[in-house]
Design a protein around this motif. Structure first.
Motif, PDB file in Angstrom:
ATOM      1  N   ILE A 541      -4.359  34.775  20.356  1.00 47.87           N
ATOM      2  CA  ILE A 541      -4.050  35.799  21.368  1.00 47.87           C
ATOM      3  C   ILE A 541      -4.328  37.193  20.797  1.00 47.87           C
ATOM      4  CG2 ILE A 541      -2.210  36.865  22.734  1.00 47.87           C
ATOM      5  CD1 ILE A 541      -0.908  34.097  22.933  1.00 47.87           C
ATOM      6  N   PHE A 542      -3.884  37.409  19.564  1.00 45.21           N
ATOM      7  CA  PHE A 542      -4.074  38.706  18.923  1.00 45.21           C
ATOM      8  C   PHE A 542      -5.561  39.048  18.821  1.00 45.21           C
ATOM      9  CE2 PHE A 542      -4.669  41.119  14.899  1.00 45.21           C
ATOM     10  CZ  PHE A 542      -4.021  42.293  15.265  1.00 45.21           C
ATOM     11  N   GLU A 543      -6.373  38.084  18.373  1.00 40.55           N
ATOM     12  CA  GLU A 543      -7.814  38.336  18.236  1.00 40.55           C
ATOM     13  C   GLU A 543      -8.455  38.605  19.594  1.00 40.55           C
ATOM     14  OE1 GLU A 543      -9.480  38.848  15.583  1.00 40.55           O
ATOM     15  OE2 GLU A 543      -7.848  38.397  14.203  1.00 40.55           O
ATOM     16  N   LEU A 545      -6.959  39.857  22.219  1.00 37.79           N
ATOM     17  CA  LEU A 545      -6.508  41.199  22.619  1.00 37.79           C
ATOM     18  C   LEU A 545      -7.325  42.287  21.917  1.00 37.79           C
ATOM     19  CD1 LEU A 545      -2.626  40.694  22.619  1.00 37.79           C
ATOM     20  CD2 LEU A 545      -4.020  41.345  24.605  1.00 37.79           C
ATOM     21  N   ARG A 546      -7.661  42.035  20.658  1.00 42.17           N
ATOM     22  CA  ARG A 546      -8.441  43.034  19.920  1.00 42.17           C
ATOM     23  C   ARG A 546      -9.800  43.250  20.572  1.00 42.17           C
ATOM     24  NH1 ARG A 546     -10.338  41.824  15.573  1.00 42.17           N
ATOM     25  NH2 ARG A 546     -10.655  43.921  14.771  1.00 42.17           N
ATOM     26  N   TRP A 547     -10.470  42.163  20.949  1.00 38.47           N
ATOM     27  CA  TRP A 547     -11.784  42.316  21.573  1.00 38.47           C
ATOM     28  C   TRP A 547     -11.643  42.936  22.969  1.00 38.47           C
ATOM     29  CZ3 TRP A 547     -15.497  42.670  18.495  1.00 38.47           C
ATOM     30  CH2 TRP A 547     -15.548  41.905  17.324  1.00 38.47           C
ATOM     31  N   TRP A 548     -10.583  42.569  23.683  1.00 36.04           N
ATOM     32  CA  TRP A 548     -10.330  43.206  24.985  1.00 36.04           C
ATOM     33  C   TRP A 548     -10.117  44.702  24.802  1.00 36.04           C
ATOM     34  CZ3 TRP A 548      -5.756  45.814  26.076  1.00 36.04           C
ATOM     35  CH2 TRP A 548      -5.627  46.300  27.387  1.00 36.04           C
ATOM     36  N   ARG A 549      -9.386  45.087  23.749  1.00 37.94           N
ATOM     37  CA  ARG A 549      -9.104  46.501  23.492  1.00 37.94           C
ATOM     38  C   ARG A 549     -10.384  47.286  23.174  1.00 37.94           C
ATOM     39  NH1 ARG A 549      -5.420  48.068  18.378  1.00 37.94           N
ATOM     40  NH2 ARG A 549      -7.248  47.137  17.362  1.00 37.94           N
ATOM     41  N   VAL A 550     -11.267  46.663  22.404  1.00 42.21           N
ATOM     42  CA  VAL A 550     -12.536  47.327  22.067  1.00 42.21           C
ATOM     43  C   VAL A 550     -13.315  47.670  23.334  1.00 42.21           C
ATOM     44  CG1 VAL A 550     -14.817  46.964  21.043  1.00 42.21           C
ATOM     45  CG2 VAL A 550     -12.761  46.354  19.746  1.00 42.21           C
ATOM     46  N   GLU A 551     -13.448  46.693  24.241  1.00 41.82           N
ATOM     47  CA  GLU A 551     -14.197  46.927  25.480  1.00 41.82           C
ATOM     48  C   GLU A 551     -13.490  47.939  26.371  1.00 41.82           C
ATOM     49  OE1 GLU A 551     -17.224  45.867  26.113  1.00 41.82           O
ATOM     50  OE2 GLU A 551     -17.124  45.049  24.072  1.00 41.82           O
ATOM     51  N   ILE A 562      -5.614  54.178  20.909  1.00 44.27           N
ATOM     52  CA  ILE A 562      -4.978  54.895  22.009  1.00 44.27           C
ATOM     53  C   ILE A 562      -4.613  53.921  23.133  1.00 44.27           C
ATOM     54  CG2 ILE A 562      -5.507  56.506  23.914  1.00 44.27           C
ATOM     55  CD1 ILE A 562      -6.698  58.384  21.894  1.00 44.27           C
ATOM     56  N   ILE A 563      -5.384  52.858  23.284  1.00 43.21           N
ATOM     57  CA  ILE A 563      -5.039  51.834  24.278  1.00 43.21           C
ATOM     58  C   ILE A 563      -3.755  51.130  23.834  1.00 43.21           C
ATOM     59  CG2 ILE A 563      -5.832  49.786  25.503  1.00 43.21           C
ATOM     60  CD1 ILE A 563      -7.478  52.303  26.110  1.00 43.21           C
ATOM     61  N   PHE A 564      -3.785  50.502  22.672  1.00 39.70           N
ATOM     62  CA  PHE A 564      -2.591  49.891  22.066  1.00 39.70           C
ATOM     63  C   PHE A 564      -2.772  49.851  20.560  1.00 39.70           C
ATOM     64  CE2 PHE A 564      -2.059  47.583  26.221  1.00 39.70           C
ATOM     65  CZ  PHE A 564      -0.804  48.100  26.532  1.00 39.70           C
ATOM     66  N   HIS A 565      -1.704  50.056  19.809  1.00 38.64           N
ATOM     67  CA  HIS A 565      -1.719  49.857  18.364  1.00 38.64           C
ATOM     68  C   HIS A 565      -1.733  48.360  18.058  1.00 38.64           C
ATOM     69  CE1 HIS A 565       0.025  53.994  16.971  1.00 38.64           C
ATOM     70  NE2 HIS A 565      -0.965  54.114  17.825  1.00 38.64           N
ATOM     71  N   ASP A 566      -2.213  48.020  16.862  1.00 40.59           N
ATOM     72  CA  ASP A 566      -2.166  46.630  16.410  1.00 40.59           C
ATOM     73  C   ASP A 566      -0.742  46.078  16.474  1.00 40.59           C
ATOM     74  OD1 ASP A 566      -4.841  46.561  15.945  1.00 40.59           O
ATOM     75  OD2 ASP A 566      -4.730  46.357  13.774  1.00 40.59           O
ATOM     76  N   ALA A 567       0.231  46.921  16.085  1.00 42.80           N
ATOM     77  CA  ALA A 567       1.629  46.455  16.066  1.00 42.80           C
ATOM     78  C   ALA A 567       2.074  46.001  17.456  1.00 42.80           C
ATOM     79  CB  ALA A 567       2.540  47.568  15.558  1.00 42.80           C
ATOM     80  N   THR A 568       1.673  46.740  18.485  1.00 41.18           N
ATOM     81  CA  THR A 568       2.031  46.364  19.852  1.00 41.18           C
ATOM     82  C   THR A 568       1.349  45.060  20.235  1.00 41.18           C
ATOM     83  OG1 THR A 568       2.385  48.658  20.530  1.00 41.18           O
ATOM     84  CG2 THR A 568       1.897  47.073  22.275  1.00 41.18           C
ATOM     85  N   MET A 569       0.089  44.907  19.850  1.00 39.97           N
ATOM     86  CA  MET A 569      -0.634  43.682  20.209  1.00 39.97           C
ATOM     87  C   MET A 569      -0.070  42.465  19.473  1.00 39.97           C
ATOM     88  SD  MET A 569      -4.541  44.837  20.940  1.00 39.97           S
ATOM     89  CE  MET A 569      -5.005  44.853  19.233  1.00 39.97           C
ATOM     90  N   ARG A 570       0.417  42.670  18.258  1.00 35.91           N
ATOM     91  CA  ARG A 570       1.079  41.555  17.569  1.00 35.91           C
ATOM     92  C   ARG A 570       2.347  41.149  18.313  1.00 35.91           C
ATOM     93  NH1 ARG A 570      -0.144  44.495  12.908  1.00 35.91           N
ATOM     94  NH2 ARG A 570       2.041  45.084  12.575  1.00 35.91           N
TER      95      ARG A 570
END
Length: 609
Positions: A541-543, A545-551, A562-570
């Protein structure tokens, strides 16, 4: 709980998405929102911005944030827009029409926060604008810039006392991550904040591991460190000169590390483009002079390296504090050698400053050398500089691999004697040739092969002698005379050592170890991986979310964090929210972000469950 505190907490939860204040934040918010002044010292990543953003929302009018960070104002404004706060900036990058539109918003009360550079703030036009508008508060960010003794002095900051004189009823808050007692007193005096409350948080950043290594081939050591400890991670590497910045960036790129250069001698558009790439892309290493970094709000910088010795502990703390802002493990790594000491001493001696300033800078350098040469916990030494007591941390190189100290009185006496016998007229290389019994042309020319000290140190290698000399200089037994071609000269402190009245304890020299790439090859983490107790599904899920955040960040034209910090996505990965209500409870997800991104995130999570 007071009504004011309840309102502040409601804003914290609904706008910024955090469940509770941390540390002294609540008290600071209360003080400022109630009309009081404050001086705040809080480490990088400690949440300083919330201390003025929330009071600005609680009070009538616009909060004016004085910041020297022109290149970052757009990102700060974008980050606030993402959570639904009306913010803008005024600086030299805008044309007349853009400035006029924002000035009208200020006068009409249509903004919550206004960021402005000190040079712009002090113009008659800006002062007139503020006097014609309702001001909620003034926040003076990076307040250490007011200190003439500090590491980042900005002359225009001294004039900011005008805010108290022109707006006596508007509360002010000065914030910095770095200030010793002397600098704190100077900030309060120059900004007329003597009557304000002082909030000094712990300076400790427990997630940062401090490591200082003996410099051999600095660039190669840096490459080994990155490849073994931080493959694919974002990092910052500091160098003293512009030329070295460019050479190191080229070297890293030639060896497969994506690196960019940044220094004040580059064209402004190139600097801005490189900074933008570093903030918006992942896994980039920025090689820079200290012109880069103040206020950098990139949370996932996993390491900060130094290839040259910083001028002071304040500078070192400020620069290393740019690592691990998200609270996850990070490294502060430095390669340090004799030439660093000589170079910094020369820079102080050759500066055009007055003697008082040189003396202060010399004391600050001595403290920095003490940190490098300590045989005890580096964190204890670092925190004690800022007046904070602590115990051994277990997370620095001297705790993890305790250095061996030994009675070095005899070799130090040999060194001091050799310096004396060559009439204190020669530099380190020649003195070590004499000690080691090297028949160089220069030694023969000056007949120093006939001295009683010739060859008395032949049992010790050159690198070990350099380590001894470096520590002896740090202890104040030897000076480097830059007016006499870097000649080594004995100080008054050397006399009792030579006479046998004082013993000298030094760190035993250890040959710089090359990290074993083979050892770590099987355990290298994928890019973006952060140590966390995630299950296999949660990591997926985390990975995702990371690719979703990049796009998403690319579409919005903002840095990914600015979209979300890693801590929030974890936290999202752990919570596995399959409804908007479930997502609402995650730290870092406020109402605006819930409305903007909630459906996409919930759908993404459902796909993987």
């Amino acid at each position: 709980m007071s009504d004011l505190r309840e309102r502040a907490l409601h804003l914290l939860q609904t706008i910024f998405g955090y469940p509770a204040f941390r540390g002294q934040q609540a008290e600071i918010v209360d003080t400022l929102a109630s009309g009081g002044d404050a001086l705040v010292l809080m480490p990088t990543g400690g949440g300083k911005s919330l201390c003025y953003q929330i009071p600005s929302l609680l009070r009538d009018g616009v909060g004016v944030v004085v910041s020297p960070l022109i290149a970052l104002m757009q990102d700060q404004v974008d980050a606030l827009a993402e959570v639904g706060v009306r913010a803008a900036f005024l600086n030299s990058t805008q044309n007349y029409e853009q400035s006029s539109r924002i000035e009208k918003q200020v006068r009409d009360g249509d903004l919550d926060l206004l960021y402005v550079a000190p040079e712009r703030l002090l113009t008659p036009r800006c002062m007139a604008l503020l006097e014609a508008s309702k001001i909620a508060l003034f926040a003076i960010d990076e307040a250490h810039c007011v200190s003439q003794w500090g590491h980042d002095f900005r002359p225009e900051y001294i004039r900011l006392s005008v805010l108290h004189e022109r707006f006596p009823d508007v509360p002010r808050i000065a914030l910095t991550a770095t200030a010793d007692q002397q600098t704190r007193e100077e900030i309060a005096r120059r900004l007329q904040l003597e009557g304000g409350r002082q909030f000094v948080s712990s300076f400790d950043r427990p997630n940062i591991r401090y490591q200082i290594v003996e410099k051999g081939n600095g660039r190669k050591q840096l490459l080994d460190f990155i490849e073994t400890e931080h493959p694919g991670d974002a990092g910052v590497v500091y160098c003293l000169s512009r030329k070295k910045v460019e050479e190191v960036a080229d070297f890293l790129n030639q060896n497969g590390i994506t690196a960019l250069a940044y220094h004040a001698g580059m064209p402004q558009d190139t600097r801005s483009a490189n900074q933008s790439r570093f903030l918006r892309e992942e896994g980039i290493v920025m090689v820079a002079t200290i012109a880069f970094g103040m206020g950098i709000d990139k949370p996932d910088v996993r390491f900060v390296g130094h290839l040259d010795l910083p001028k002071s502990i304040e500078g070192y703390y400020q620069e290393t504090g740019r690592a691990g802002r998200d609270g996850a493990p990070a490294n502060a790594w430095m390669a340090y050698g004799l030439q660093d000491v000589v170079q910094q001493r020369r820079m102080i001696d050759e500066s055009e400053a007055d003697e008082a300033y040189k003396r202060i800078q010399g004391q600050k350098l001595d403290a920095m050398l003490g940190l490098c040469e300590t045989i005890g916990c580096r964190r204890v030494r670092l925190l004690s500089y800022f007046g904070q007591d602590s115990g051994p941390c277990g997370n620095c190189d001297t705790c993890l691999h305790p250095p061996v100290s030994y009675d070095a009185t005899v070799p130090v006496q040999k060194l001091l004697s050799a310096i004396y016998r060559v009439d204190q007229r020669f530099g380190a290389g020649h003195v070590m040739d004499v000690l080691r019994g090297i028949d160089s042309e220069k030694v023969k020319q000056w007949k120093h092969d006939q001295l009683s000290t010739f060859g008395i140190g032949s049992d010790i290698g050159e690198q070990e002698w350099r380590a001894i000399l470096r520590q002896v200089i740090a202890l104040g037994l030897v000076d480097v005379d830059h007016d006499a071609y870097n000649a080594l000269k004995l100080t008054d402190e050397a006399r009792p050592v030579l006479k046998g009245a004082r013993q000298v304890q030094l760190r035993r020299y250890e040959k710089p170890a090359r990290p074993s790439r083979q050892k770590r090859a099987g355990s290298a983490k994928p890019r973006g991986y952060v140590e966390a107790d995630l299950s296999r599904t949660e990591q997926e899920i985390f990975e995702k979310l990371r690719w979703w955040r990049v796009e998403t960040a690319r579409v919005h034209n903002v840095p990914a964090y600015i979209i979300f910090h890693d801590a929030t996505m974890r936290e999202i990965a752990k919570a596995k929210p399959d409804t908007l209500d479930a997502l609402r409870g995650v730290s870092g997800v406020g109402e605006k972000k819930l409305q903007t991104y909630g459906e996409e995130i919930v759908a993404l999570v459902r796909e993987l469950l």
